[in-house]
Design an enzyme around this catalytic site. Structure first.
Site, PDB file in Angstrom:
ATOM      1  N   GLY A 149       0.828  -1.210   0.000  1.00 23.75           N
ATOM      2  CA  GLY A 149       0.000   0.000   0.000  1.00 23.75           C
ATOM      3  C   GLY A 149       0.853   1.246   0.000  1.00 23.75           C
ATOM      4  O   GLY A 149       0.954   1.945   0.997  1.00 23.75           O
ATOM      5  N   SER A 176       4.938   6.946   2.710  1.00 30.16           N
ATOM      6  CA  SER A 176       5.572   5.964   3.596  1.00 30.16           C
ATOM      7  C   SER A 176       6.843   5.415   2.946  1.00 30.16           C
ATOM      8  O   SER A 176       7.831   5.118   3.634  1.00 30.16           O
ATOM      9  CB  SER A 176       4.617   4.821   3.922  1.00 30.16           C
ATOM     10  OG  SER A 176       4.121   4.228   2.733  1.00 30.16           O
ATOM     11  N   GLY A 203      -5.883   2.516  -6.284  1.00 29.71           N
ATOM     12  CA  GLY A 203      -6.587   3.078  -5.120  1.00 29.71           C
ATOM     13  C   GLY A 203      -7.322   1.987  -4.373  1.00 29.71           C
ATOM     14  O   GLY A 203      -7.805   1.023  -4.976  1.00 29.71           O
ATOM     15  N   SER A 243      -1.104  -7.695  -3.629  1.00 30.95           N
ATOM     16  CA  SER A 243      -0.029  -8.208  -2.781  1.00 30.95           C
ATOM     17  C   SER A 243      -0.041  -9.738  -2.715  1.00 30.95           C
ATOM     18  O   SER A 243       0.997 -10.372  -2.608  1.00 30.95           O
ATOM     19  CB  SER A 243      -0.064  -7.576  -1.395  1.00 30.95           C
ATOM     20  OG  SER A 243      -0.786  -8.304  -0.458  1.00 30.95           O
ATOM     21  N   ASP A 267      -0.320  -1.482   4.901  1.00 29.26           N
ATOM     22  CA  ASP A 267      -1.164  -0.285   4.824  1.00 29.26           C
ATOM     23  C   ASP A 267      -1.924  -0.299   3.489  1.00 29.26           C
ATOM     24  O   ASP A 267      -1.998   0.692   2.779  1.00 29.26           O
ATOM     25  CB  ASP A 267      -0.288   0.977   4.943  1.00 29.26           C
ATOM     26  CG  ASP A 267      -1.119   2.237   5.116  1.00 29.26           C
ATOM     27  OD1 ASP A 267      -2.274   2.148   5.566  1.00 29.26           O
ATOM     28  OD2 ASP A 267      -0.598   3.319   4.787  1.00 29.26           O
ATOM     29  N   HIS A 279      -8.400  -1.518   3.462  1.00 23.19           N
ATOM     30  CA  HIS A 279      -8.822  -1.541   4.860  1.00 23.19           C
ATOM     31  C   HIS A 279     -10.116  -2.301   5.088  1.00 23.19           C
ATOM     32  O   HIS A 279     -10.740  -2.183   6.131  1.00 23.19           O
ATOM     33  CB  HIS A 279      -8.933  -0.106   5.389  1.00 23.19           C
ATOM     34  CG  HIS A 279      -7.597   0.537   5.642  1.00 23.19           C
ATOM     35  ND1 HIS A 279      -6.470   0.193   4.932  1.00 23.19           N
ATOM     36  CD2 HIS A 279      -7.192   1.470   6.526  1.00 23.19           C
ATOM     37  CE1 HIS A 279      -5.449   0.900   5.372  1.00 23.19           C
ATOM     38  NE2 HIS A 279      -5.861   1.685   6.342  1.00 23.19           N
TER      39      HIS A 279
HETATM   40 MG    MG Z   1      -2.957   4.061   6.260  1.00 27.27          MG
END
Ligand code: MG
Length: 214
Positions: free
Chosen positions: A40, A46, A69, A118, A135, A138
């Protein structure tokens, strides 16, 4: 530390700077043990923190994202960003921004982008990892798939980091926290203090294992 504050401010993303600093600090230790991997990457915020640390140890960050996305970033959803919508394909596309971020930061020889789901990347994966940062999507299904795909590749003393851990359901979605609890109950990890919403788990050293046997 060689993080570029200006660049970090200009990269789209949902990572708090204190959490980012935590990613950097932990990756600096973990990338001495083995390569690091994130699921992610979105526009690469990150990635900047993790890869800057990897670069200092001549290590590698594998950075996985389908760049379409996640569920909550689609048109009409809460985190949709029209600037990241490609009218030609009619889809969200964060790859262009991501590439720009790692090129500007001089991290092209540190980051290995993997543009896929992934679980596809994990299918024939055989490289032990010093750190896995989750990440991605969700939803319960996405978060569990990401956890399940990568947890087995973390070496002793390596780290599992999970973003967006909210113990209070009023504060946010519960899927990452659910996966965090799964990881804790596996007995493989030691819980370390959270950094805001960043869950930090350290895999036990093999030499400690007798403590966890019945
Ligand atoms: Mg996050």
């Amino acid at each position: 530390m060689k993080l570029d504050g200006n660049l970090l401010n200009n990269v789209k993303g949902f990572l708090d700077s204190q959490e980012g600093q935590g990613l950097y600090d932990i990756a600096l230790e973990a990338s001495r043990l083995g390569p690091c991997l994130e699921v992610g990457s979105y526009c690469g915020k990150s990635t900047l923190y993790l890869a800057t640390a990897c670069k200092e140890n001549n290590s590698i960050l594998f950075s996985i994202d389908h760049h379409r996305g996640s569920e909550e970033q689609q048109p009409g959803e809460l985190y949709f960003d029209p600037e990241l919508f490609d009218p030609e394909t009619g889809q969200v596309d964060t790859l262009k921004e991501f590439r720009k971020t790692i090129k500007t930061a001089g991290l092209e020889n540190t980051v290995v982008p993997m543009v896929c789901e992934s679980e596809v990347a994990a299918r024939l994966w055989a490289t032990p990892l010093g750190l896995v940062f989750i990440d991605g999507g969700h939803t319960y299904e996405s978060a569990f798939k990401d956890y399940n795909s990568w947890v087995g590749h973390i070496i002793p003393n390596g780290y599992l980091l999970i973003h967006d851990i909210f113990k209070d359901p009023q504060m946010g979605g519960q899927a990452p926290y659910h996966v965090y609890r799964l990881a804790v109950s596996s007995g493989l990890f030691k819980e370390l203090p959270m950094i805001k919403s960043l869950g930090v788990l350290k895999r036990h050293d093999c030499r400690d294992v007798h403590q966890y046997l019945p």
